[in-house]
Design a protein around this motif. Structure first.
Motif, PDB file in Angstrom:
ATOM      1  N   ALA B 264       0.841  -1.205   0.000  1.00  0.00           N
ATOM      2  CA  ALA B 264       0.000   0.000   0.000  1.00  0.00           C
ATOM      3  C   ALA B 264       0.874   1.252   0.000  1.00  0.00           C
ATOM      4  N   GLY B 265       1.933   1.222   0.807  1.00  0.00           N
ATOM      5  CA  GLY B 265       2.819   2.374   0.919  1.00  0.00           C
ATOM      6  C   GLY B 265       3.460   2.729  -0.416  1.00  0.00           C
ATOM      7  N   ALA B 266       3.900   1.701  -1.142  1.00  0.00           N
ATOM      8  CA  ALA B 266       4.567   1.951  -2.426  1.00  0.00           C
ATOM      9  C   ALA B 266       3.594   2.573  -3.433  1.00  0.00           C
ATOM     10  N   PHE B 267       2.361   2.037  -3.493  1.00  0.00           N
ATOM     11  CA  PHE B 267       1.375   2.612  -4.421  1.00  0.00           C
ATOM     12  C   PHE B 267       1.092   4.074  -4.095  1.00  0.00           C
ATOM     13  N   LYS B 268       0.941   4.343  -2.799  1.00  0.00           N
ATOM     14  CA  LYS B 268       0.602   5.697  -2.361  1.00  0.00           C
ATOM     15  C   LYS B 268       1.741   6.669  -2.691  1.00  0.00           C
ATOM     16  N   LYS B 282      12.879   6.991  -7.702  1.00  0.00           N
ATOM     17  CA  LYS B 282      12.624   5.577  -7.474  1.00  0.00           C
ATOM     18  C   LYS B 282      12.169   5.309  -6.030  1.00  0.00           C
ATOM     19  N   ILE B 283      11.631   4.112  -5.842  1.00  0.00           N
ATOM     20  CA  ILE B 283      11.202   3.689  -4.501  1.00  0.00           C
ATOM     21  C   ILE B 283      11.949   2.423  -4.123  1.00  0.00           C
ATOM     22  N   THR B 284      12.615   2.465  -2.979  1.00  0.00           N
ATOM     23  CA  THR B 284      13.247   1.250  -2.475  1.00  0.00           C
ATOM     24  C   THR B 284      12.591   0.897  -1.143  1.00  0.00           C
ATOM     25  N   VAL B 285      12.417  -0.402  -0.904  1.00  0.00           N
ATOM     26  CA  VAL B 285      11.739  -0.845   0.328  1.00  0.00           C
ATOM     27  C   VAL B 285      12.652  -1.786   1.110  1.00  0.00           C
ATOM     28  N   THR B 286      12.504  -1.791   2.442  1.00  0.00           N
ATOM     29  CA  THR B 286      13.508  -2.476   3.270  1.00  0.00           C
ATOM     30  C   THR B 286      13.009  -3.094   4.572  1.00  0.00           C
ATOM     31  N   ASN B 287      11.774  -3.382   4.739  1.00  0.00           N
ATOM     32  CA  ASN B 287      11.302  -3.798   6.061  1.00  0.00           C
ATOM     33  C   ASN B 287      11.093  -5.309   6.185  1.00  0.00           C
ATOM     34  N   ASP B 288      12.067  -6.025   6.762  1.00  0.00           N
ATOM     35  CA  ASP B 288      11.926  -7.463   7.039  1.00  0.00           C
ATOM     36  C   ASP B 288      11.505  -8.277   5.823  1.00  0.00           C
ATOM     37  N   LEU B 289      12.152  -8.034   4.707  1.00  0.00           N
ATOM     38  CA  LEU B 289      11.783  -8.737   3.478  1.00  0.00           C
ATOM     39  C   LEU B 289      12.352 -10.153   3.452  1.00  0.00           C
ATOM     40  N   ALA B 300       3.618  -4.206  -7.053  1.00  0.00           N
ATOM     41  CA  ALA B 300       3.708  -2.849  -6.500  1.00  0.00           C
ATOM     42  C   ALA B 300       4.808  -2.063  -7.216  1.00  0.00           C
ATOM     43  N   PRO B 301       4.663  -0.743  -7.272  1.00  0.00           N
ATOM     44  CA  PRO B 301       5.647   0.080  -7.996  1.00  0.00           C
ATOM     45  C   PRO B 301       6.917   0.298  -7.165  1.00  0.00           C
ATOM     46  N   VAL B 302       7.677  -0.768  -7.027  1.00  0.00           N
ATOM     47  CA  VAL B 302       8.893  -0.753  -6.229  1.00  0.00           C
ATOM     48  C   VAL B 302      10.068  -0.934  -7.184  1.00  0.00           C
ATOM     49  N   ASP B 303      11.173  -0.272  -6.939  1.00  0.00           N
ATOM     50  CA  ASP B 303      12.312  -0.359  -7.859  1.00  0.00           C
ATOM     51  C   ASP B 303      13.458  -1.212  -7.366  1.00  0.00           C
ATOM     52  N   SER B 304      13.597  -1.368  -6.048  1.00  0.00           N
ATOM     53  CA  SER B 304      14.642  -2.257  -5.534  1.00  0.00           C
ATOM     54  C   SER B 304      14.296  -2.701  -4.122  1.00  0.00           C
ATOM     55  N   TYR B 305      14.926  -3.790  -3.719  1.00  0.00           N
ATOM     56  CA  TYR B 305      14.656  -4.382  -2.412  1.00  0.00           C
ATOM     57  C   TYR B 305      15.927  -4.397  -1.569  1.00  0.00           C
TER      58      TYR B 305
END
Lengths: 447, 447
Positions: B264-268, B282-289, B300-305
């Motif tokens: 949800a966060g990435a879409f928003k 870009k959007i990078t995400v990092t929470n307990d993946l 989701a519109p995420v660019d890197s993990y």
């Protein structure tokens, strides 16, 4: 003496870029308070065990940047020249307090608190967390195993199932959790831990017959050795083992079982040993044990447990999930103030915390975390509430208190853990999933 | 240049006592074949990934006993004086062949085969297993994550959740599994891996306002940096971040989300960035993946993990469960013969094995393990069956082939893994629990 390597690059890059930017923006020397704690326990941990302090202090001594490290940072433009200068002279000059090794801790317990400038304290984040996350996970798993073993010795044999350097640290953390020895020779040498081990299946297979192998081992190690009896047929091996030991002039020390149903196997082998009159010959078991398997062997005639994989991988919880958070810093006016982040599900409670444990009738009741006061105020409050203060000083003004390092410190940590664990309410000892042993109470004293 | 320490005591005590007894009984110089393999996979692994060869070869160079180590062994009576003499001059002089890094392997695949005298090969057991058990576990977890990421870059940020030295090795193993960078600077320096990282919440909290922190970071790192936007309120932070970057003369490089519901966060955040015209940010995400969370973010519109804990702890499988078993040795007449242990549930298949993989229509079908012949005979058999030989030579007569070490070797390993993984049948790529990707067939050629 071997020279141990620098610890300064056991660091996430963002610590260096943060320091770089803080220095460039004149914020590097703001006084800060960072705190190590965990936000929650997995269901299979009712308490956790502090471990890693001695390793942190030894590593802090070597947390200095050498020329090749500085060149790497400069050539890769990770930091600018001003920061390179800062790092050239870097030594931590602040204070570190925390829970001593062996002490149990709860959710939100401030097990390590680092005070210093932003630049000097920020740099230590990854190193401190790596050591504590690993060592506390292993010590906590070890403690559950020694609870399950009810006084029978537990021995670390996990080196091969962990990273080769992690294994050395795991052996030490296991001692804090109550283990009685390790197979890892580097740990034996470095930390003075009792080293244990005799032979693997390969040794038996090297000889034409099992009997020749047993004879050879006893010739070198004496009849008091432990013989591995499950390479071919256990019953035949036990008979041979006892006979060969007696021919060498003694009763066999022990047999080791490393496969099959260990409960049934132990009863069978015990009966056979007793029938052979080898009543003093002990039985040690070693096949994929964890705290549940150890508990399951409680009624079986087993004398010691060799634990491998599950010990060094934290028995399902390979990391303590500790975080390092800024909880207070100097403001523009030079006054210390608490800070808190507000992220969803990951908020931080701001302020320097003093920790005490309320103990009534020899049973721990509550973990008190006090903010808004100094050490004197906290201690007075603890006295009123019947709590003992939990934090000790490890580093003062950059000076490391070396009494926390070494073989005696490790023995004290093992004893401290026993005392601390004994103080917990009974349900804390249960292996099943459940609640944290005692609740944590935040108290803000407005002084 | 730092001097790296000896690896010779990263060893279980029983290896030393076995060597001691073998030497005393005249069995130390029997030629032996030891093999590294795993008896089974956990259900969540359909293939595993070879990793750690370069580390083994580097460590083998330093597997020599120094004076203080020998004194420890002698003073603690772990071995006798004859063995001390043997260890003083110890250098491995045999052969090591095995699967090259990046190659996938199956149950019973002989991923490393050590040939030498009993005494010299026995000593290496724990060191070899520690490296391979850890590195293969991490590379295998990494591979599942890069499969789930479908080409989006995965970045290692796990250093703080692993033992400090294990973290360095984990970063390297993750590269083999397809990762694109690491936060760990020691890994960056030692292995030439791309180092990544910008800032943590502490940096934002250091300043009176989030805007000041963003300005400071952009001043040092430029608008192309990644700003962490969830310290207080994400929406406000994104607006500030884009504005501050533009005021500094560029479009913001990326934002990082480290909490809350990342889908949800990435879409928003994507919508907000697009509405602000920051389409290149870009959007990078990092929470307990882990691999499942990464797969869940696929739409989701995420660019890197950025992956931490779950990568460095092997995503539930922290060790590859590899064992080191004697499979052949010289007999009394000086003839090599296979040996097998018969323990309940833990039997070993004897004999030196040659490994090949049958590939039809670019799809792997069967892992062939051939005994009873030499390399030439095996290769002829592989040609007949349409199999490619899987083993390479790493050490010949004690001489280490250094082409398996270094930055280029690591890049080749990453490419080799992609090729090897692409060859597997489609079901091997599934994240769900299931069977091993391809079956293993034992073939005994009576030559």
């Amino acid at each position: 003496m071997e020279t141990r390597p620098s610890t300064a690059l056991l660091t996430d890059m963002y610590e260096l870029t943060m320091v770089d930017s803080a220095l460039e923006n004149g914020m590097g020397d703001r006084q800060c308070v960072f705190e190590v704690f965990t936000r929650r326990f997995p269901a299979a941990r009712r308490f956790m065990v502090m471990a890693g302090v001695a390793r942190i202090l030894e590593g802090l001594e070597r947390f200095q940047f050498d020329e090749s490290q500085l060149r790497y940072l400069a050539n890769n433009k990770i930091v600018g020249s001003k920061t390179i200068q800062f790092l050239e002279n870097y030594r931590f000059t602040g204070d570190i307090i925390g829970y001593p090794e062996g002490e149990v801790f709860m959710v939100n317990s401030p097990i390590l608190t680092v005070q210093g400038t932003f630049a000097e304290a920020c740099l230590l984040e990854t190193y401190l967390l790596s050591v504590l996350n690993f060592d506390c996970a292993i010590a906590s798993a070890a403690s559950r195993m020694t609870i399950a073993a009810h006084g029978r010795p537990c021995l670390d044999m996990g080196a091969r199932r962990a990273h080769e350097r992690a294994a050395v640290s795991a052996a030490r953390a296991a001692q804090i959790g109550g283990f009685a020895g390790t197979s890892d020779l580097e740990a034996g040498k470095r930390y003075g831990i009792r080293a244990i081990g005799t032979a693997a299946h390969a040794f038996t297979l090297l000889f034409e017959t099992e009997e020749e192998a047993f004879r050879a081992q006893i010739k070198t190690m004496g009849p008091q050795t432990t013989l591995l009896v499950d390479t071919y047929d256990v019953e035949a091996a036990v008979e041979t083992a006892v006979r060969v030991a007696r021919e060498a002039g003694g009763e066999l020390g022990a047999v080791r079982l490393d496969s099959g149903d260990l409960v049934a196997g132990a009863f069978k082998v015990r009966k056979q040993l007793d029938d052979l009159g080898a009543k003093s010959t002990k039985i040690t078991v070693t096949n994929d044990l964890d705290e549940y398997a150890i508990a399951g062997l409680g009624a079986a005639p087993v004398d010691s447990y060799g634990v491998g994989t599950k010990l060094v991988t934290g028995s399902g919880i390979p990391t303590a999930s500790l975080v390092y958070k800024l909880v207070a810093r100097e403001n523009d006016s030079g006054v210390m103030e608490p800070v808190e982040k507000k992220s969803a599900e990951k908020s931080t409670k701001g302020g320097l915390k003093w920790a005490g444990r309320v103990v009534e009738d020899n049973t721990a009741q509550t973990e008190l975390l006090v903010t808004g006061t100094d050490e004197g105020g906290a201690n007075q409050f603890f006295a009123e509430r019947g709590a003992r203060a939990l934090q000790q000083t490890f580093v003062r003004g950059g000076e490391i208190d070396t009494s926390w390092i070494g073989q005696e410190a490790l023995a004290r940590a093992q004893q401290r853990h026993l005392d601390s664990r004994n103080e917990l309410p009974y349900q804390a000892w249960r292996l099943s999933e459940g609640e944290v042993a005692i609740p944590t109470e935040f108290v803000h004293l407005d002084q």
